[in-house]
Write an enzyme that holds these catalytic residues in place. Structure first.
Site, short mmCIF file in Angstrom:
data_model
loop_
_atom_site.label_atom_id
_atom_site.label_comp_id
_atom_site.label_asym_id
_atom_site.label_seq_id
_atom_site.Cartn_x
_atom_site.Cartn_y
_atom_site.Cartn_z
N TRP A 127 70.06 -25.56 -8.30
CA TRP A 127 70.34 -26.44 -9.43
C TRP A 127 71.39 -25.72 -10.29
O TRP A 127 71.14 -24.58 -10.72
CB TRP A 127 69.05 -26.66 -10.21
N ASP A 208 60.14 -22.38 -9.86
CA ASP A 208 60.59 -23.55 -10.63
C ASP A 208 60.08 -24.78 -9.89
O ASP A 208 60.54 -25.06 -8.78
CB ASP A 208 62.12 -23.54 -10.69
N ALA A 210 59.89 -28.65 -10.29
CA ALA A 210 60.34 -29.77 -11.13
C ALA A 210 60.09 -31.13 -10.47
O ALA A 210 60.37 -32.16 -11.07
CB ALA A 210 61.84 -29.61 -11.44
N LYS A 243 60.26 -35.53 -14.10
CA LYS A 243 60.37 -36.45 -12.97
C LYS A 243 59.01 -37.08 -12.62
O LYS A 243 58.90 -38.29 -12.49
CB LYS A 243 60.91 -35.73 -11.73
C1 PLP Z 1 65.35 -27.63 -9.97
C2 PLP Z 1 65.18 -28.08 -11.38
N1 PLP Z 1 64.53 -27.29 -12.24
C3 PLP Z 1 64.34 -27.65 -13.51
C4 PLP Z 1 64.82 -28.83 -14.00
C5 PLP Z 1 64.56 -29.11 -15.46
O1 PLP Z 1 64.19 -30.33 -15.80
P1 PLP Z 1 63.79 -30.69 -17.31
O2 PLP Z 1 64.31 -29.63 -18.19
O3 PLP Z 1 64.43 -32.00 -17.56
O4 PLP Z 1 62.31 -30.77 -17.32
C6 PLP Z 1 65.52 -29.69 -13.15
C7 PLP Z 1 66.07 -30.95 -13.64
O5 PLP Z 1 66.88 -31.59 -13.06
C8 PLP Z 1 65.70 -29.30 -11.80
O6 PLP Z 1 66.34 -30.08 -10.93
#
Ligand code: PLP
Length: 399
Positions: A127, A208, A210, A243
């Site tokens: 990401w 991580d 998500a 999500k």
């Molecule tokens: C791999 C990954 N980690 C973390 C996030 C963080 O998402 P948020 O801060 O919106 O909860 C995302 C969002 O696209 C992601 O794709």
């Protein structure tokens, strides 16, 4: 004051979203954006969340502060969700966070206080926001190769080879499931091989997660975290509810620490509280409160799980339909991997020039690295999409 500041480089994905909005073509298609979309191209509020919000508005009597680490019942429900209801929670602590990004950042800040000289290893690709986010915590970044473009799978030998060169004490960021941007996940065997190296080299896992519930299912998608929790002495997890609860803009997540023992977990949690307090003081409440309700209220929990499952099943179906269409149009099996991957993303083997042609000539918006959001695939016209992509590839391969 501001004269010394450099011009900010626009975020590539946000810039693409802006360009899409400004495009007046009626047949435009956005495969770039990183949010779930339903068959009508909308990102709706989940019904279970709507009910939880109504309940919240009816019953909430104060907007007074909660705590730097947010709501304790929310945190406890998040630990259950990620580690499993049967996990030994004596050495696990969680703090409510400002989305998954906020969790990544406060956990990085926490670890930097403890191990300022460690390097932090991030998959290549990953990401894109991992890089500025973790770099801003002050860590030196290193990359480990992750993806085999020829198979569409995680390249476990390359991952192991690279992590074997890490120094004792280094931190390794692992996507819990539904790897962004590739959609290529680790098998149980892969996770075990990575854990073997991490144990041998004394590396520290930073997960991580998500997209829990978007891949193979809520429990199945937590397999990696749970294996780590079983075999590694300690770890941290950044969990996002953007999500799987659809609360993107409300900013809901959890920063979770598992210590080697109860005393270390408590110490880590104390420092995490200090990091949060010295940063934004308190997390926002509304989204976490609604999430707490759907995670703990029997009927709403069932409804949320069903809604999430239908989103997951829809994406699995779209993957299969798109992969079949690409097989037919390209007359090859080179796109079969799309059906085997997990979550919201896949990567198409497109050059920057091919991506530009798709955008300019066909109003198809794809991120510069070829990442597509499978939830954005147009249910009624997947064959036409496959035609456009295959034609653009064939034309540029001929020229
Ligand atoms: C791999 C990954 N980690 C973390 C996030 C963080 O998402 P948020 O801060 O919106 O909860 C995302 C969002 O696209 C992601 O794709």
């Amino acid at each position: 004051m501001f004269e010394a500041l450099p011009d900010a480089k626009p975020d590539a994905i946000l810039a693409l979203m802006q360009e899409f909005r400004a495009d007046t073509r009626t047949n435009k298609l956005d495969l770039g954006v990183g949010v779930y979309k339903d068959g009508e191209g909308k990102t709706p509020v989940m019904k279970a969340i709507k009910s939880a919000e109504s309940k919240l508005i009816d019953t909430q009597e104060t907007k007074a502060y909660v705590a730097p680490t947010g709501s304790a019942p929310f945190c406890s429900a998040m630990i259950d969700l990620v580690f499993g209801a049967d996990a030994d929670k004596t050495r696990i602590r969680a703090a409510q966070s400002v989305g998954g990004s906020g969790a990544l950042r406060v956990l990085a800040d926490l670890m930097r206080r403890s191990r300022p000289d460690a390097k932090i290893w991030v998959s290549d690709p990953s990401w894109p926001n991992h890089i500025p986010l973790l770099g801003a915590a002050g860590f030196e970044l290193a990359r480990y190769p992750y993806y085999d473009v020829n198979t569409g799978k995680a390249d476990i030998d390359a991952i192991i080879g690279s992590l074997s060169t890490a120094a004792s004490g280094d931190i390794v960021v692992l996507h819990g499931c539904c790897h962004n941007p590739t959609g290529a996940d680790l098998s149980q065997d892969d996770w075990n091989k990575i854990i073997d190296v991490m144990l041998e080299k004394e590396l520290f896992p930073f997960v991580d997660i998500a997209y829990q519930g978007f891949g193979k299912g809520l429990e199945e998608d937590a397999m990696g975290v749970r294996l780590l929790a079983e075999r590694m002495p300690e770890l941290v997890v950044a969990a996002s509810c953007s999500k799987n609860v659809g609360l993107y803009r409300e900013r809901v997540g959890a920063a979770i620490v598992m210590g080697r023992n109860e005393a270390e977990a408590t110490r880590a949690f104390g420092s995490l509280t200090t990091v949060i307090r010295s940063n934004y003081s308190m997390p926002p409440d509304h989204g976490a409160n609604a999430t707490e309700i759907v995670l703990t209220d029997g009927a709403l929990n069932t409804q949320w799980r069903e809604e999430l499952e239908s989103m997951r099943v829809r994406m699995v179906g779209l993957r299969k339909t798109f992969s079949d269409a690409m097989r037919k149009r390209s007359n090859s099996d080179r796109f079969d991997y799309i059906a085997e991957q997990n979550g919201m993303f896949s990567r198409l083997p497109l050059t920057p020039a091919q991506i530009d042609t798709l955008r300019n000539d066909h109003a198809i918006y794809i991120v510069g690295d070829g990442r597509i959001n499978v939830a954005g695939l147009p249910e009624g016209s997947i064959d036409e999409l496959a035609d456009a992509i295959c034609n653009v590839i064939a034309e540029s391969e001929q020229s």
